[in-house]
Write a protein that holds these residues in place. Sequence first.
Motif, PDB file in Angstrom:
ATOM      1  N   ALA A  69     -19.128  76.195 -16.457  1.00 17.47           N
ATOM      2  CA  ALA A  69     -18.864  75.427 -17.672  1.00 17.47           C
ATOM      3  C   ALA A  69     -20.183  74.801 -18.126  1.00 17.47           C
ATOM      4  O   ALA A  69     -21.059  74.528 -17.306  1.00 17.47           O
ATOM      5  CB  ALA A  69     -17.836  74.337 -17.392  1.00 17.47           C
ATOM      6  N   ALA A  70     -20.295  74.586 -19.455  1.00 15.73           N
ATOM      7  CA  ALA A  70     -21.552  74.114 -20.047  1.00 15.73           C
ATOM      8  C   ALA A  70     -21.990  72.792 -19.417  1.00 15.73           C
ATOM      9  O   ALA A  70     -23.117  72.641 -18.959  1.00 15.73           O
ATOM     10  CB  ALA A  70     -21.374  73.956 -21.556  1.00 15.73           C
ATOM     11  N   GLY A  71     -21.119  71.830 -19.355  1.00 16.39           N
ATOM     12  CA  GLY A  71     -21.515  70.495 -18.872  1.00 16.39           C
ATOM     13  C   GLY A  71     -21.247  70.288 -17.397  1.00 16.39           C
ATOM     14  O   GLY A  71     -21.149  69.151 -16.948  1.00 16.39           O
ATOM     15  N   GLY A  72     -21.077  71.363 -16.609  1.00 16.34           N
ATOM     16  CA  GLY A  72     -20.658  71.211 -15.215  1.00 16.34           C
ATOM     17  C   GLY A  72     -19.166  70.930 -15.181  1.00 16.34           C
ATOM     18  O   GLY A  72     -18.477  71.006 -16.194  1.00 16.34           O
ATOM     19  N   GLY A  73     -18.630  70.621 -14.029  1.00 14.89           N
ATOM     20  CA  GLY A  73     -17.208  70.331 -13.906  1.00 14.89           C
ATOM     21  C   GLY A  73     -16.385  71.604 -13.899  1.00 14.89           C
ATOM     22  O   GLY A  73     -16.912  72.717 -13.873  1.00 14.89           O
ATOM     23  N   THR A  74     -15.075  71.437 -13.912  1.00 16.12           N
ATOM     24  CA  THR A  74     -14.168  72.574 -13.807  1.00 16.12           C
ATOM     25  C   THR A  74     -14.028  73.253 -15.166  1.00 16.12           C
ATOM     26  O   THR A  74     -13.712  72.594 -16.161  1.00 16.12           O
ATOM     27  CB  THR A  74     -12.782  72.092 -13.354  1.00 16.12           C
ATOM     28  OG1 THR A  74     -12.954  71.234 -12.234  1.00 16.12           O
ATOM     29  CG2 THR A  74     -11.907  73.259 -12.970  1.00 16.12           C
ATOM     30  N   ASP A 115     -12.449  75.329 -18.233  1.00 17.71           N
ATOM     31  CA  ASP A 115     -11.099  75.273 -18.815  1.00 17.71           C
ATOM     32  C   ASP A 115     -10.200  76.376 -18.284  1.00 17.71           C
ATOM     33  O   ASP A 115      -8.996  76.195 -18.133  1.00 17.71           O
ATOM     34  CB  ASP A 115     -11.191  75.386 -20.344  1.00 17.71           C
ATOM     35  CG  ASP A 115     -11.871  74.137 -20.901  1.00 17.71           C
ATOM     36  OD1 ASP A 115     -11.871  73.105 -20.169  1.00 17.71           O
ATOM     37  OD2 ASP A 115     -12.403  74.202 -22.014  1.00 17.71           O
ATOM     38  N   ALA A 116     -10.850  77.547 -18.033  1.00 15.92           N
ATOM     39  CA  ALA A 116     -10.066  78.701 -17.601  1.00 15.92           C
ATOM     40  C   ALA A 116      -9.322  78.438 -16.297  1.00 15.92           C
ATOM     41  O   ALA A 116      -8.322  79.080 -16.011  1.00 15.92           O
ATOM     42  CB  ALA A 116     -10.982  79.921 -17.430  1.00 15.92           C
ATOM     43  N   LEU A 117      -9.805  77.481 -15.485  1.00 19.27           N
ATOM     44  CA  LEU A 117      -9.179  77.216 -14.189  1.00 19.27           C
ATOM     45  C   LEU A 117      -8.235  76.016 -14.229  1.00 19.27           C
ATOM     46  O   LEU A 117      -7.619  75.653 -13.239  1.00 19.27           O
ATOM     47  CB  LEU A 117     -10.258  76.974 -13.121  1.00 19.27           C
ATOM     48  CG  LEU A 117     -11.260  78.100 -12.906  1.00 19.27           C
ATOM     49  CD1 LEU A 117     -12.268  77.702 -11.834  1.00 19.27           C
ATOM     50  CD2 LEU A 117     -10.562  79.399 -12.507  1.00 19.27           C
ATOM     51  N   ALA A 118      -8.146  75.411 -15.419  1.00 20.44           N
ATOM     52  CA  ALA A 118      -7.443  74.127 -15.515  1.00 20.44           C
ATOM     53  C   ALA A 118      -5.979  74.223 -15.107  1.00 20.44           C
ATOM     54  O   ALA A 118      -5.423  73.271 -14.584  1.00 20.44           O
ATOM     55  CB  ALA A 118      -7.556  73.576 -16.939  1.00 20.44           C
ATOM     56  N   ARG A 119      -5.356  75.422 -15.347  1.00 17.04           N
ATOM     57  CA  ARG A 119      -3.923  75.549 -15.052  1.00 17.04           C
ATOM     58  C   ARG A 119      -3.645  75.628 -13.548  1.00 17.04           C
ATOM     59  O   ARG A 119      -2.533  75.428 -13.108  1.00 17.04           O
ATOM     60  CB  ARG A 119      -3.382  76.832 -15.713  1.00 17.04           C
ATOM     61  CG  ARG A 119      -3.168  76.695 -17.204  1.00 17.04           C
ATOM     62  CD  ARG A 119      -2.704  78.017 -17.784  1.00 17.04           C
ATOM     63  NE  ARG A 119      -3.680  79.076 -17.599  1.00 17.04           N
ATOM     64  CZ  ARG A 119      -3.427  80.234 -17.000  1.00 17.04           C
ATOM     65  NH1 ARG A 119      -2.245  80.470 -16.506  1.00 17.04           N
ATOM     66  NH2 ARG A 119      -4.368  81.151 -16.878  1.00 17.04           N
ATOM     67  N   GLN A 147     -23.417  81.331 -12.107  1.00 13.53           N
ATOM     68  CA  GLN A 147     -22.070  81.719 -11.703  1.00 13.53           C
ATOM     69  C   GLN A 147     -21.365  80.568 -10.994  1.00 13.53           C
ATOM     70  O   GLN A 147     -22.002  79.693 -10.406  1.00 13.53           O
ATOM     71  CB  GLN A 147     -22.149  82.904 -10.724  1.00 13.53           C
ATOM     72  CG  GLN A 147     -22.674  84.176 -11.344  1.00 13.53           C
ATOM     73  CD  GLN A 147     -21.575  84.914 -12.076  1.00 13.53           C
ATOM     74  OE1 GLN A 147     -20.583  85.269 -11.485  1.00 13.53           O
ATOM     75  NE2 GLN A 147     -21.753  85.130 -13.366  1.00 13.53           N
ATOM     76  N   LEU A 148     -20.064  80.626 -11.057  1.00 14.73           N
ATOM     77  CA  LEU A 148     -19.265  79.632 -10.347  1.00 14.73           C
ATOM     78  C   LEU A 148     -18.215  80.386  -9.524  1.00 14.73           C
ATOM     79  O   LEU A 148     -17.534  81.263 -10.045  1.00 14.73           O
ATOM     80  CB  LEU A 148     -18.563  78.706 -11.345  1.00 14.73           C
ATOM     81  CG  LEU A 148     -17.742  77.594 -10.699  1.00 14.73           C
ATOM     82  CD1 LEU A 148     -18.618  76.389 -10.437  1.00 14.73           C
ATOM     83  CD2 LEU A 148     -16.570  77.217 -11.587  1.00 14.73           C
TER      84      LEU A 148
END
Lengths: 310, 357
Positions: A234-239, A241-245, A257-258
């Motif tokens: 993600a642009a700003g770090g953190g989780t 959106d695609a994994l939010a669910r 990569q994450l």
Amino acid sequence: MTDEIDASGALEASGLGKKYRRGWALRDVAFRLPAGRICALVGPNGSGKSTLLSLAAGLLTPTTGTLRVFGRSSDAPGARARIAFVAQDKPLYPRFSVADTLRLGRELNPRWDQKTAERVVAEGEVPLSARVGSLSGGQRTCVALAMALGKRADLLLLDEPMSDQDPLRRHRMMGVLMAEAAERGTGVVISTHVLAELDGVCDYLLLMGGGRIRLAGEADAIQAAHRLVTGPRAAGGGTPDALARHTVVETRATGRQLTALIRPADAPAGDGWIVTEPSLEDVLLGYLRAPDAPPLFTADARTTGTEVEA
Amino acid sequence: MSAIGIRVRASAGTRPRVRGLVWLVARQHRAALWAGLAVVVAIAAYIVWQRAEMMGYVRAHDIQGCTEQNWEGLCHGRDIDPRDGTSPTADALRHLSDTYRTPLLNTGRLLIALPALIGVFIGAPLFARELETGTHRLVWTQSVGRTRWLIAKLALPLTAVTTGTAVLAALYTWWWRAARPQLQDIAWGTAVPFDATGPAAVALAPPAFLLGAAAGLLLRRTVPAMAVTLGATAGVQYGLDALRPHLMTPWTVVSDAPGAFPSIPRNVYFTAWRDLGGGFLTRSGEKVPLDRCSSATDSEDAWNRCLERFGATRRWYEELHPASHYWPMQWTQTGICLAAAVALAAVCLWWIRRGRA
């Protein structure tokens, strides 16, 4: 009556807590271990593994809650004969010979199996006439295992049994242990922090951390409940959106990569993400690296009152 | 391997079969049992030998039943003067007293030290060593309960130490009674011989052993448990010593003039346990103990003035326990010790049932 006992499982904890003078070693533990399973009890040092095993062996009394062994309180007289325990430091009388030690087992256990005990000792190449005090750490472990197997218990509780064994003897001892367990349908709980030791051996898993149960259930069900996903950070770090669910256990960034270990809510991740099935070791390492990840109990491991986060 | 298995079984079969916890406790204490047996046999042999020699001397010099007390001797109905250098009987009596007094008293001292040794070296490590090294967990995870384990661990050594002490006490009592006529000046109520003879000598072993066991169970460490046991058994024996004159009401015997003999048979007087206290009587018969004037020791005048101030006459009194008090006092002390033993065993049982160990 028998059905009822078996239905309640080999071990069943609810609200279980143990407090020492220095603080809580176990807190609010609730899980169920069905009979006849080979269960790995995994967790970092000080996570409460030894305390849980000592409670199950009836050596400690719970501060709160209950721990039932085959449906009975763990300090009930009947429970003692059905459980064998090998403590981490393998307590044995140093001045006894190996033969005397086995005789101790024979004298104090109605279901004692001398042949099995002698076979285990022979497998570890420990002479029967040797004094226990003169044995190496690995040989002591072998005698302690012989005592546990000779007891013909329905559940073996082994606290880091292989930690002082050389690889060859470890392999042989595991072989003997698993053969005995398979032959008689004996349940086994082995605590360890060497994950590789139990690879392909255990079919049940208890992961502990900070005095609580973090994962409990059949090994393959736990494995199947997780996915390793790799995608863009993600642009700003953190989780992202695609994994939010999904329930995210752990994320690791490598370059742009994450990689995340997730418990997918439905269809995994989505566009642009590579999804793989993690090994059991991947799952365990993920949880060990992320002490705050939400716990998971499979249906088999739940008791009434177990807090479940899907 | 099977050959070894058969050999083990065969060698076990030739010994008397003991089973279960009894086997375990006997196996654990095998070395201590042999050592204890050796000590008992050695002391017993010494007592038998000393007594035989003493009796041989008594017979050879024809002084059976002769007594010597306060510079007066009595032998076969005749008075003798023990200071008479020409009398072979007086000579023999003096020699007997000189030769056997020290061995008799020292053996007694050894016997009254046994309870403390039993408590410290058998009682204290009994549970403390297991709890310290963690071996109790080996037994507690077999199929027998902790209460049964505790009872077996207490009962077997308790039986052994009580039996050993009983043998030695019986032999020592046998020696003591033979030596008594010639050594009547030794007060029978002091620790030697009182704690080394009769049932009281046997009854000291169980509470000492159980005190050590309870200390080990509660403290969980061997060396502190041994130290506590040593202190406590010594304290108990000093306490019993202080309590002993009060186990029964002593007799008070009265004499009309200083130096004159009180109005009881000489035999009763000389076989009694004396030195319990004495002094002078006032005109109305009240007691003025001598120690009330113990500060006035500069001169006889000061001493007399002090006594006169309390109204003392020349009539003196003395408190004593006649020899007939020996057995009632023995049984009373035995009862106290056994009650303490039962209480200590109950503490051990309660502690292990509470799951504190």
